[in-house]
Design an enzyme around this catalytic site. Sequence first.
Site, PDB file in Angstrom:
ATOM      1  N   SER A   1      23.308  -6.244  20.116  1.00 46.00           N
ATOM      2  CA  SER A   1      22.011  -5.709  19.718  1.00 46.00           C
ATOM      3  C   SER A   1      22.102  -5.440  18.220  1.00 46.00           C
ATOM      4  CB  SER A   1      21.709  -4.429  20.483  1.00 46.00           C
ATOM      5  OG  SER A   1      20.522  -3.861  19.989  1.00 46.00           O
TER       6      SER A   1
ATOM      7  N   GLY B   1     -13.489  -4.123  -3.956  1.00 42.38           N
ATOM      8  CA  GLY B   1     -13.604  -3.054  -4.933  1.00 42.38           C
ATOM      9  C   GLY B   1     -12.513  -3.032  -5.970  1.00 42.38           C
TER      10      GLY B   1
ATOM     11  N   MET C   1     -11.629  -5.554  -8.101  1.00 42.58           N
ATOM     12  CA  MET C   1     -11.943  -6.306  -9.304  1.00 42.58           C
ATOM     13  C   MET C   1     -13.410  -6.084  -9.648  1.00 42.58           C
ATOM     14  SD  MET C   1      -9.221  -8.070 -10.004  1.00 42.58           S
ATOM     15  CE  MET C   1      -7.765  -8.658  -9.188  1.00 42.58           C
TER      16      MET C   1
ATOM     17  N   ARG D   1     -17.486 -13.069 -11.997  1.00 40.54           N
ATOM     18  CA  ARG D   1     -16.986 -12.429 -10.775  1.00 40.54           C
ATOM     19  C   ARG D   1     -15.530 -12.785 -10.555  1.00 40.54           C
ATOM     20  NH1 ARG D   1     -20.872 -14.740  -6.236  1.00 40.54           N
ATOM     21  NH2 ARG D   1     -20.215 -12.823  -5.178  1.00 40.54           N
TER      22      ARG D   1
ATOM     23  N   CYS E   1      17.341  -3.753  17.670  1.00 38.32           N
ATOM     24  CA  CYS E   1      16.840  -2.428  18.035  1.00 38.32           C
ATOM     25  C   CYS E   1      16.578  -1.557  16.814  1.00 38.32           C
ATOM     26  CB  CYS E   1      17.804  -1.737  18.985  1.00 38.32           C
ATOM     27  SG  CYS E   1      19.426  -1.464  18.242  1.00 38.32           S
TER      28      CYS E   1
ATOM     29  N   GLY F   1      21.640  -3.711  15.116  1.00 38.90           N
ATOM     30  CA  GLY F   1      21.213  -2.397  14.617  1.00 38.90           C
ATOM     31  C   GLY F   1      20.902  -2.557  13.148  1.00 38.90           C
ATOM     32  N   THR F   2      19.685  -3.052  12.881  1.00 39.77           N
ATOM     33  CA  THR F   2      19.402  -3.474  11.502  1.00 39.77           C
ATOM     34  C   THR F   2      19.159  -2.308  10.549  1.00 39.77           C
ATOM     35  OG1 THR F   2      17.155  -3.907  12.265  1.00 39.77           O
ATOM     36  CG2 THR F   2      18.622  -5.806  11.994  1.00 39.77           C
ATOM     37  N   ASN F   3      19.012  -1.088  11.072  1.00 38.90           N
ATOM     38  CA  ASN F   3      18.920   0.041  10.140  1.00 38.90           C
ATOM     39  C   ASN F   3      20.244   0.206   9.401  1.00 38.90           C
ATOM     40  OD1 ASN F   3      16.453   0.418  11.281  1.00 38.90           O
ATOM     41  ND2 ASN F   3      17.017   2.236  12.454  1.00 38.90           N
TER      42      ASN F   3
ATOM     43  N   ARG G   1      19.162   6.212  23.037  1.00 36.34           N
ATOM     44  CA  ARG G   1      20.162   7.020  22.318  1.00 36.34           C
ATOM     45  C   ARG G   1      20.532   8.197  23.203  1.00 36.34           C
ATOM     46  NH1 ARG G   1      15.823   6.107  19.005  1.00 36.34           N
ATOM     47  NH2 ARG G   1      16.190   4.841  17.134  1.00 36.34           N
TER      48      ARG G   1
ATOM     49  N   HIS H   1     -17.792   1.456  -0.131  1.00 40.51           N
ATOM     50  CA  HIS H   1     -16.355   1.400  -0.415  1.00 40.51           C
ATOM     51  C   HIS H   1     -15.563   2.176   0.637  1.00 40.51           C
ATOM     52  CE1 HIS H   1     -12.634   2.859  -2.392  1.00 40.51           C
ATOM     53  NE2 HIS H   1     -12.587   1.619  -2.840  1.00 40.51           N
TER      54      HIS H   1
ATOM     55  N   TYR I   1      15.212 -10.780  22.597  1.00 39.28           N
ATOM     56  CA  TYR I   1      14.197  -9.725  22.644  1.00 39.28           C
ATOM     57  C   TYR I   1      14.192  -8.910  21.356  1.00 39.28           C
ATOM     58  CZ  TYR I   1      17.957  -6.350  23.513  1.00 39.28           C
ATOM     59  OH  TYR I   1      19.081  -5.582  23.395  1.00 39.28           O
TER      60      TYR I   1
ATOM     61  N   LYS J   1     -13.245 -16.279  -3.095  1.00 33.04           N
ATOM     62  CA  LYS J   1     -14.673 -16.309  -3.384  1.00 33.04           C
ATOM     63  C   LYS J   1     -15.074 -17.672  -3.937  1.00 33.04           C
ATOM     64  CE  LYS J   1     -16.171 -12.387  -5.010  1.00 33.04           C
ATOM     65  NZ  LYS J   1     -16.114 -11.381  -6.087  1.00 33.04           N
TER      66      LYS J   1
ATOM     67  N   GLU K   1      26.049  -3.897  13.510  1.00 36.96           N
ATOM     68  CA  GLU K   1      25.437  -3.078  12.456  1.00 36.96           C
ATOM     69  C   GLU K   1      26.353  -2.892  11.256  1.00 36.96           C
ATOM     70  OE1 GLU K   1      24.665   0.878  13.983  1.00 36.96           O
ATOM     71  OE2 GLU K   1      26.248   0.663  15.467  1.00 36.96           O
TER      72      GLU K   1
ATOM     73  N   ARG L   1     -17.225 -14.851   3.437  1.00 32.51           N
ATOM     74  CA  ARG L   1     -15.773 -14.782   3.674  1.00 32.51           C
ATOM     75  C   ARG L   1     -15.575 -14.321   5.111  1.00 32.51           C
ATOM     76  NH1 ARG L   1     -15.069  -9.620  -0.240  1.00 32.51           N
ATOM     77  NH2 ARG L   1     -16.573  -8.336   0.823  1.00 32.51           N
TER      78      ARG L   1
HETATM   79  P1  ADP Z   1     -17.185  -8.057  -4.981  1.00 35.02           P
HETATM   80  O1  ADP Z   1     -15.948  -8.842  -4.996  1.00 35.02           O
HETATM   81  O2  ADP Z   1     -16.974  -6.635  -5.360  1.00 35.02           O
HETATM   82  O3  ADP Z   1     -17.969  -8.238  -3.744  1.00 35.02           O
HETATM   83  P2  ADP Z   1     -19.005  -9.871  -6.275  1.00 35.02           P
HETATM   84  O4  ADP Z   1     -18.445 -10.806  -7.251  1.00 35.02           O
HETATM   85  O5  ADP Z   1     -19.313 -10.394  -4.935  1.00 35.02           O
HETATM   86  O6  ADP Z   1     -18.049  -8.613  -6.191  1.00 35.02           O
HETATM   87  O7  ADP Z   1     -20.286  -9.268  -6.924  1.00 35.02           O
HETATM   88  C1  ADP Z   1     -20.888  -8.128  -6.407  1.00 35.02           C
HETATM   89  C2  ADP Z   1     -22.349  -8.349  -6.257  1.00 35.02           C
HETATM   90  O8  ADP Z   1     -22.920  -8.761  -7.471  1.00 35.02           O
HETATM   91  C3  ADP Z   1     -22.736  -9.416  -5.293  1.00 35.02           C
HETATM   92  O9  ADP Z   1     -22.752  -8.971  -3.980  1.00 35.02           O
HETATM   93  C4  ADP Z   1     -24.127  -9.764  -5.738  1.00 35.02           C
HETATM   94  O10 ADP Z   1     -25.045  -8.898  -5.148  1.00 35.02           O
HETATM   95  C5  ADP Z   1     -24.051  -9.548  -7.214  1.00 35.02           C
HETATM   96  N1  ADP Z   1     -23.946 -10.836  -7.872  1.00 35.02           N
HETATM   97  C6  ADP Z   1     -22.848 -11.547  -8.169  1.00 35.02           C
HETATM   98  N2  ADP Z   1     -23.151 -12.728  -8.725  1.00 35.02           N
HETATM   99  C7  ADP Z   1     -24.493 -12.781  -8.778  1.00 35.02           C
HETATM  100  C8  ADP Z   1     -25.427 -13.753  -9.223  1.00 35.02           C
HETATM  101  N3  ADP Z   1     -25.060 -14.931  -9.741  1.00 35.02           N
HETATM  102  N4  ADP Z   1     -26.729 -13.458  -9.120  1.00 35.02           N
HETATM  103  C9  ADP Z   1     -27.120 -12.285  -8.586  1.00 35.02           C
HETATM  104  N5  ADP Z   1     -26.319 -11.339  -8.158  1.00 35.02           N
HETATM  105  C10 ADP Z   1     -24.998 -11.583  -8.241  1.00 35.02           C
HETATM  106 MG    MG Z   2     -18.864  -9.643  -3.089  1.00 33.52          MG
HETATM  107 MG    MG Z   3     -16.974  -5.350  -7.111  1.00 36.30          MG
END
Ligand code: ADP
Ligand code: MG
Ligand code: MG
Length: 880
Positions: free
Chosen positions: A763, A101, A103, A92, A830, A765-767, A560, A454, A850, A22, A744, A336
């Site tokens: 061949s 989701g 962090m 963030r 294999c 046989g890595t198991n 086999r 999510h 192979y 990010k 093997e 991203r």
């Molecule tokens: P995630 O990794 O879960 O996507 P983000 O760090 O992208 O978390 O934050 C989630 C949301 O929070 C972003 O999509 C944005 O909408 C909001 N957000 C983050 N930073 C800012 C900011 N500086 N101003 C306004 N909204 C923000």
């Molecule tokens: Mg985000």
């Molecule tokens: Mg988040």
Amino acid sequence: MAKYVYSFNEGNKDMRYVLGGKGANLAEMTKIGLPVPFGFTVTCQACNKYYEDGKVVSDDLVSEIMAKLEELEAVSGKKFGDPDNPLLVSVRSGAPFSMPGMMDTILNLGLNDDSVLGVAKLTNNERFAYDSYRRFIQMYSDIVLEIKKDKFDKIFDGKKAERGVEFDVELTAEDLKEIIEDYKKLVVAEIGKGFPEDPKDQLMEAVLAVFRSWNTERAVLYRELNNIDSTLGTAVNVQEMVFGNMGDDSGTGVAFTRSPSTGEKKVFGEFLVNAQGEDVVAGIRTPQPIAEMEQTFPEVYKEFTKIAELLENHYKNMQDMEFTVERGKLYMLQTRDGKRTAQAAVKVAVDMVDEGLITKETAVSRIEPDQIGQLLHPKFSDADLAANEAVAKGLPASPGAASGQIFFTAETAKAAVEDGKKVVLVRAETSPEDLAGMVVAEGILTERGGMTSHAAVVARGMGKCCVAGCSAIKIDEEAGTMTVAGNILKEGDIISIDGSSGCVYLGELEMVAPDLSNDFAQIMKWADEIRRLKVRTNADTPADAAQAVKFGAEGIGLCRTEHMFFGEDRIKAMRRMILADEESERREALALLLPYQKSDFKGIFEAMEDRPVTIRLIDPPLHEFVPHTDEEIQVLADEFGLDFTKLKHRVSELKEFNPMLGHRGCRLTITYPEIAEMQAEAIIMAAIELKKEKGLEVVPEIMIPLVGNVKELAYVKKYVVETIEKVFEREGEKVDYIVGTMIEIPRAALTADEIAKEADFFSFGTNDLTQMTLGFSRDDTGRIIKEYVEKGVFEEDPFQSLDQTGVGQLVQIAVEKGRKVNPYLKLGICGEHGGDPSSIDFCHRVGLDYVSCSPFRVPIARLAAAQAVVRENSNAEADK
Ligand code: ADP
Ligand code: MG
Ligand code: MG
């Protein structure tokens, strides 16, 4: 001194191991002049240092952060905690690899009883100021103070009920002030002190919370599932806030430059007017499709689509973007490379080659080999789709089809799967806590949430079918029921969901194999042009062999023969052979087995046409074939006219304490060479008959297993060759064949130069090779290895992904020693590892000819083999 904090204008996209994904992309967007709110990034190395120092933040880091904060204040013209012109920031997390989701983000940091007045004044919007403040207290308390969110929700929802309003926006500033007072009381009651008022304290505590979140259970689980190195650490981004909730000229959204489910070239996404941050992703309100933004904010929409295109061309990859509109001005908050379904990945890659954006090599390397599995997964039959009416329709969040019993929590779903049930997890919406349930479910159905919720994001990542935002279902978790189209379904009832259409059906629908798109064929064609490794399959039946050929298998690496002894008549003859006292008796029984084996081999050879087929002579311990209970032994005794006691004694003689290290593999054929003779005759006769009948030129590859000493190989081989010579003479017909062995046993690898004198091929046989090198029984230690992986003792299960440093060395030694003696030695693998992408990369690097894997993994292996070449080339490029 190392630098631990970077302003957004100091970094770039290549710094993901320093700034996290990010942070690196925020820096890149800043660099190319896009509208990004300013800020700074605390590096992943700072996070690692925090852990190295025993979870302590150094004074140096604190002063570096404070210096960057001053810079941010200067750039923004605002001051932290200033009651007249306050700076607010988001905090963030952002690891080197996106962990959706996992962090937590804190918004509106910097608010306190003073600065909230400033925000109210400056925006001339008291309601907005207090709404931001209460969101902040709630988020901060959840993430930093670890007070459960729902305690705040209760206060909030209580106030809504008290005021008799349906939507959040209907609450007034006064309502919000009261809520904030109650929130603060809750904080005191929970932690015994007040909510932190000093923004600098808030900031440092928040940074620490992000560091801590790197090691939460759910983050650790996600990393495990996705093979992300746990030593990378996470960065922390501190960024000036912009506000999507300032009124109807503001909003927030997420969008992809192409469709993440189909790959269609068109901006896809969702947005919400007058909303902030996570509102879109959390699935609390159902957002509008992004196209509607064209009407709501025409100028901003134009600018946004332009930026989307620019970003895609800049990164040469489909982008997943987050943005916010504050009073008609657009801000980019994230970009991203977008996660996508296999179907979308394939289409986007092929389209981008056509558009001249990327090369074939890049296209091939863009597709996750494991994702290909999704394309090969079954869907519902057209007949059943036509015959069944959908009872509800949600969003087609992740394609594929699933039938199963419904369960409403991750725990019950998990328990049901452990009971051997097939499960569809049904939730109002999912959160990271549901991950364990999502992992085991056949599919996921949610009542709320959009295409970027999510549930949708995680399911797509796992290649699992998901229908999201299906508002026609009503879940009553407490009662354990779900109501849909007037039906009340209980936990355990069966439904079917179609993640490609969003449809939900009652009962179980028939599944069929998918037909693969032209784009898929194109990618595979490129992969085949690029790769050097051949890809074979492990197949024991003509049906499996035919399936594998359809998927592009170029031969059989492991056929086999033991399964061939289990048919009703066969097992009788087999048992008779095993339990015989005399060689003559054994030969009689083997003579009964010969025609079965011959016709099996003919079937397989025919399915493979002129492709090579490696057949392994009998391998498992004999006791696997005999009955064990008195009752069964009695039946057998009666049938063979044998004495019960004698027979029982013979059966117990076959028992071994450690059968995997016991009487099996070539040890059996050394004891009973007549078994090898029968199998050799069956193999060669099958080839001869096909030559005579159909003119097929089959070159059987006869493999003698479990050799540790060249003399074992030579001993059995002598019987095989002599038998074959006799058959040639008797039939007046010859075919080509080769004889080789499985490597093997560690000793075999170490003495490969000696063994190569007797072998036409190896061949791996890595198991077994893994089992014997690590000293871990494959059948007994699954639990232990799981624990090892969970505790970080092992990075991966060595039975799934080849232990390249240990077992890999043995493979390498055997390759070198073997080739030195016999440069024409054919080399393959294999074991299970033959279908594992990183193990395939290893096989490529050590120069095998192979890999061989199960039929459904053949396309995955073809792709992985091509990627190994691309990787090799780019490494060579980097070395220049
Ligand atoms: P995630 O990794 O879960 O996507 P983000 O760090 O992208 O978390 O934050 C989630 C949301 O929070 C972003 O999509 C944005 O909408 C909001 N957000 C983050 N930073 C800012 C900011 N500086 N101003 C306004 N909204 C923000
Ligand atoms: Mg985000
Ligand atoms: Mg988040």
